[in-house]
Design an enzyme around this catalytic site. Structure first.
Site, PDB file in Angstrom:
ATOM      1  CD  GLU A 152     -20.901  51.130  -5.770  1.00 45.57           C
ATOM      2  OE1 GLU A 152     -21.446  51.113  -4.644  1.00 45.57           O
ATOM      3  OE2 GLU A 152     -20.239  52.098  -6.177  1.00 45.57           O
ATOM      4  CB  ALA A 156      -1.824  18.779  11.012  1.00 44.91           C
ATOM      5  CB  SER A 184       9.412  23.429  10.901  1.00 45.67           C
ATOM      6  OG  SER A 184       8.621  24.594  10.974  1.00 45.67           O
ATOM      7  CG  HIS A 239     -11.303  25.028  16.659  1.00 48.03           C
ATOM      8  ND1 HIS A 239     -12.556  25.461  17.051  1.00 48.03           N
ATOM      9  CD2 HIS A 239     -11.481  24.398  15.463  1.00 48.03           C
ATOM     10  CE1 HIS A 239     -13.436  25.119  16.118  1.00 48.03           C
ATOM     11  NE2 HIS A 239     -12.806  24.465  15.159  1.00 48.03           N
ATOM     12  CB  SER A 283       8.218  28.123  12.018  1.00 48.69           C
ATOM     13  OG  SER A 283       7.226  28.460  11.074  1.00 48.69           O
TER      14      SER A 283
END
EC number: 1.1.1.86
Length: 337
Positions: free
Chosen positions: A228, A86, A52, A109, A54
């Site tokens: 807009e 996952a 990974s 969650h 991270s």
């Protein structure tokens, strides 16, 4: 129906300080939970698969990292913060074989538990701690001595300690400084999915694209239409975020307010409400989740096709060109290559 609220005075921080917490995932929420738990005196390890990207970041920030299976074996509280799609595989391969009697498995969650995609053993506490804000905000508020409101829920509580544990965890990441709201896995999951699909992501996106199409088809310049219906949306949302719909209407011109009152109900009418109710029903009865699972099992082909179609909409071409003129707008990686 009034919600049940808790604050720091209601939480016993020593409960989570006496446990070993594994946080699986180091994305937006994972890094905020891990760092704040550590700073609150909690033993914490991060679970990431070998290779990974991270992992280096976790180590640089002074945290221990190991595989999901190893941290699950070490911990007695496991917070699963990997992507929804996952989680079932991680649970089956890495968490379930290492669960012991009295362990707690927490989520940010409720989707996988509520819809039965994960079926934990009966001797494990199943809970949820869900900050109502992105991870960077959760972490920044914690560091500043404040907090982001959190939801807590308990789905399975064999030892009768689930709520106290969830509340202690929420306090350790700063949630009880702002307020902790008690909910259920069903309520959190169904309201979260409905908000995303009917209003925040799906509804808003289609409203913006359709408004753009109407203006361009009427002969107006795409650049004018973009300003807009999309660019100025942030101004309105920020006002609503800060003070509700009344604050927004107070802040805009009388012309905009009056026109909104007249035309808004013509865009969002009883038929729209009925279709929104149909979306909620598809969420409640599992129709949406079945399609989500089928997409994942099919290699994300449906999602990739929808992404491609969306990226090709003319508003994206116009927007990229105009954002090149806006030095103050943070540019995503996809536009800076």
């Amino acid at each position: 129906m009034a919600v049940e609220m808790f604050y720091d005075a209601d939480a016993d921080l020593s409960i989570i300080q006496g446990r070993k917490v594994a946080v699986i995932g180091y994305g937006s929420q994972g890094h905020a939970h891990s760092l704040s738990l550590r700073d609150s005196g909690v033993q914490v390890k991060v679970g990431l698969k070998e290779g990974s990207k991270s992992r280096e970041k976790v180590t640089e920030q002074g945290l221990e990292v190991d595989t999901p299976a190893e941290v699950a074996k070490w911990a007695d509280v496991i917070m699963l913060l990997a992507p929804d799609t996952a989680q079932a595989e991680i649970f089956t391969n890495d968490i379930e074989p290492n669960l012991e009697d009295g362990n707690a498995l927490f989520f940010g969650h409720g989707l996988n538990i509520h819809f039965g995609l994960i079926k934990p053993p009966a001797n494990v506490t199943i809970g949820m701690v869900a900050p109502k804000g992105p991870g960077h905000l959760v972490r920044r508020q914690f560091v500043d001595g404040k907090g982001v409101p959190c939801l807590i829920a308990i789905d399975q509580d064999p030892k009768g300690e689930g709520q106290a544990l969830a509340l202690s965890y929420a306090a350790a990441i700063g949630g009880a400084r702002a307020g902790v709201i008690k909910t259920t896995f069903k309520e959190e999951t169904e309201t979260d999915l409905f908000g995303e699909q009917a209003v925040l992501c799906g509804g808003t996106e289609e409203l913006v694209k359709t408004g753009f199409e109407v203006m361009v088809e009427a002969g107006y310049a795409p650049e004018m239409a973009y300003f807009e219906v999309l660019h100025e949306l942030k101004l309105i949302v920020d006002l609503m975020y800060e003070g509700g719909i009344a604050r927004m209407n107070y802040s805009v011109s009388d012309t905009a307010e009056f026109g909104g009152y007249l035309s808004g109900p013509r865009v969002i009418d009883a038929d729209t409400k009925k279709r929104m109710q149909d979306i909620l029903k598809d969420i409640q009865d599992g129709t949406f989740v079945k399609r989500l699972v089928a997409n994942v099992e099919g290699g994300n082909k449906e999602l990739e096709a929808l992404r491609k179609k969306n990226a090709e909409h003319p508003i994206e071409v116009t927007g990229k060109k105009l954002r090149d003129l806006m030095s103050w707008v943070d540019r995503p990686i996809t536009e800076t290559a």
